[in-house]
Design an enzyme around this catalytic site. Structure first.
Site, PDB file in Angstrom:
ATOM      1  N   TYR A  66       3.277  37.219   5.279  1.00 41.25           N
ATOM      2  CA  TYR A  66       2.660  38.139   4.320  1.00 41.25           C
ATOM      3  C   TYR A  66       1.974  37.376   3.190  1.00 41.25           C
ATOM      4  CZ  TYR A  66       6.311  40.800   6.735  1.00 41.25           C
ATOM      5  OH  TYR A  66       7.159  41.335   7.685  1.00 41.25           O
ATOM      6  N   HIS A  67       1.107  36.430   3.584  1.00 39.31           N
ATOM      7  CA  HIS A  67       0.354  35.635   2.610  1.00 39.31           C
ATOM      8  C   HIS A  67      -1.152  35.783   2.826  1.00 39.31           C
ATOM      9  CE1 HIS A  67       4.004  32.664   2.190  1.00 39.31           C
ATOM     10  NE2 HIS A  67       4.200  33.820   1.581  1.00 39.31           N
ATOM     11  N   PRO A  68      -1.702  36.980   2.949  1.00 37.14           N
ATOM     12  CA  PRO A  68      -3.145  37.104   3.163  1.00 37.14           C
ATOM     13  C   PRO A  68      -3.926  36.696   1.920  1.00 37.14           C
ATOM     14  CG  PRO A  68      -2.192  39.268   2.769  1.00 37.14           C
ATOM     15  CD  PRO A  68      -1.037  38.307   2.889  1.00 37.14           C
TER      16      PRO A  68
END
Length: 549
Positions: free
Chosen positions: A483-485
């Site tokens: 969850y590091h966009p």
């Protein structure tokens, strides 16, 4: 009063109210809360902060392990879903993003990692003046209240609490020892002089409670008369007059409203929200906008492009050591866990997303670490679905600087319609090679004496995966996003750049973007601390420009 209720106002009153702001900040997330705090330090600056989500009242937000309850919960999470992706065996991945005050800092894993010094030097080398490590370090320190005290790399005067973990387990200590046995050095501070090594994470928490940006930066200043916060305010588009941004159109309590900004609009809606708002406003790639029924008011082909994310490959090992699986699966022990937290603010309920971190190299000859491990003293198929009914731990590993690139594109003109999210995981050949090498490093750690003595089985992916081709298949099947966009409104001067080094949208006056979407390259680690730094630096640049007219 910071929350206005439109049902008690006439349309004329609303119009008058919304014409009084110098700056409009869209998104009360990791960067937006920082901006609201820092901009309103000047009593002469009036700020409107718009948040599509609600207040952070849910108690699970503030209990560190509560991310198991707030992720994938539509009351607090946008619940995005990627498109099917052939790079991960045709699967779709869930991408939680915070839809609440504090944004993703209110439901993330609390891990405080800044990235490598070279990451920011690389940004500067791309032409982004002012973004070298030497120049961004003061902003990290400005935010931070480090429990270990101040030094050359850490501050103690900021509102963001950073502290050591309040939970230790034998299996985690063994993991640290095993990493050392294969040659990985101990590192007590991943945010200090060097990043490489093994050690325990620090977390954004204080006295056993989460320290989101809402709690750190926003709540303490809500009574400032020059700050207006509106929750449940869904932004539709940026208002443009020619090449000048003049305000925002948004929905609140079923009404479509407009707010005017005398000086600037700042988008802090994140790597998905910010490019979506720009595209819905007619700012983007002309052919794409035309194909979805949006008039192109300003061609900017990089909007939504350059999407990057960390893909973690999960390895689960069954063990003779008792793990948190055993504590959670026992009713009596679960009760004891609750009491421990209630009375002492310690124990499993203070658990961050991971305990042990490793930054190391997937192969010899590299000039710096290119993979990261997140070790958890538990195992589960998916967060929120319950842990496995046996003792086990998880060692996830990701490539820090993937070359694969994806995009975020709106599907139509409706701002409520979720965009297409295509990560294109493992599409680059080098990413595939690093994935295979990373699994091999994970197995080396598991085979070191400290862990080998207590591991009974490799549960995921399993020893049936042996050749490089089989390990790549395992990486495609047994992987999840961390969850590091980032990167969808990249900073720079090339043809895909959306903002300049001062975060101003190219070709549009009075419009900036300040969130993880501006990262030209994904940093080597977790992205919350860098997003907060971006908010700090953006606020300083905005105030400087304000002073100089």
């Amino acid at each position: 009063m910071y929350q206005f209720y439109w049902c008690d106002m006439s349309e004329q009153q609303i119009s008058q109210l919304l014409g009084e702001f110098d700056y409009i900040v869209v998104g009360a997330g990791s960067a937006g809360c920082v901006l609201a705090n820092r901009l309103t330090e000047d009593p002469g600056i009036k700020v409107l902060l718009l948040e599509a989500g609600g207040r952070d009242w849910n108690p699970w937000i503030h209990i560190p392990v509560g991310y198991f309850k707030t992720m994938h919960n539509p009351a607090t999470d946008w619940c995005y879903l990627t498109d099917t992706d052939q790079g991960i065996a045709g699967r779709r991945l869930q991408w939680p993003r915070g839809k609440v005050l504090g944004g993703s800092s209110s439901l993330n894993g609390l891990l405080y990692i800044r990235g490598q010094h070279q990451d920011y030097d690389d940004w500067a080398a791309l032409g982004n003046q002012g973004w070298s490590y030497r120049e961004v370090l003061p902003y990290f320190k400005k935010s931070e209240c480090q429990s270990r005290g101040a030094d050359a790399y850490h501050g103690v005067d900021g509102p963001l609490r950073v502290s050591d973990l309040r939970l230790r387990r034998e299996i985690a200590d063994r993991f640290v020892e095993a990493a050392q046995q294969i040659g990985i050095p101990v590192n007590p501070d991943f945010n200090g002089e060097r990043q490489e090594g093994v050690g325990y994470f620090q977390q954004t928490a204080h006295n056993g409670l989460r320290c989101s940006t809402a709690r750190a930066f926003l709540h303490p200043v809500l009574k400032r008369p020059n700050l207006t916060l509106l929750t449940h305010a869904h932004t539709r588009r940026v208002l443009l007059e020619g090449k000048q941004a003049t305000g925002i159109e948004f929905e609140h309590n079923g009404k479509r409203l407009q707010a005017r900004a005398k000086r600037e609009v700042v988008l802090s809606a994140g790597a998905i929200g910010s490019p979506q708002i720009l595209q819905c406003s007619g700012i983007g790639e002309p052919e794409h906008l035309s194909s979805v029924g949006v008039e192109c008011l300003h061609p900017l082909p990089g909007v939504g492009e350059n999407l990057q994310d960390h893909l973690q490959i999960r390895l689960v090992f069954k063990t003779l050591c008792k793990t948190l699986n055993d504590e959670v699966n026992s009713l009596i022990k679960k009760l004891a866990v609750g009491l421990q937290y209630a009375f002492y603010r310690t124990g499993p309920l203070t658990l961050a997303a991971s305990q042990v971190c490793i930054f190391t190299r997937s192969r010899a000859g590299l000039d710096r670490p290119d993979i990261q491990f997140h070790m958890q003293p538990l195992s589960a198929d998916k967060p929120g679905e319950g842990v496995h009914p046996f003792s086990a731990f998880t060692a996830s590993v990701c490539q820090l600087r993937p070359l694969s690139r994806g995009y975020v594109k709106i599907l139509n003109a409706d701002p409520h319609q979720y965009p297409s999210i295509q990560a294109n995981y493992l599409s680059a050949k080098e990413d595939q090679q690093v994935a295979v090498a990373a699994i091999k490093v994970a197995r080396q750690i598991a085979e070191a004496d400290a862990l080998k003595a207590v591991i009974t089985d490799e549960f995921v992916p399993g020893r049936q995966y042996q050749t490089d081709e089989e390990l790549l298949e395992a990486a495609r099947i047994f992987s999840q996003s961390i969850y590091h966009p980032v990167g969808t409104c990249k900073m720079g001067n090339d043809e895909l750049a959306v903002v300049d080094a001062r975060l101003r949208v190219h070709g549009i006056k009075g419009l900036r973007v300040a969130d993880a979407s501006i990262m030209p390259l994904l940093i080597s680690g977790n992205t919350n601390a860098p997003s907060i730094m971006i908010g700090e630096k953006a606020a300083d640049m905005i105030k400087e420009d304000h002073r100089h007219g």
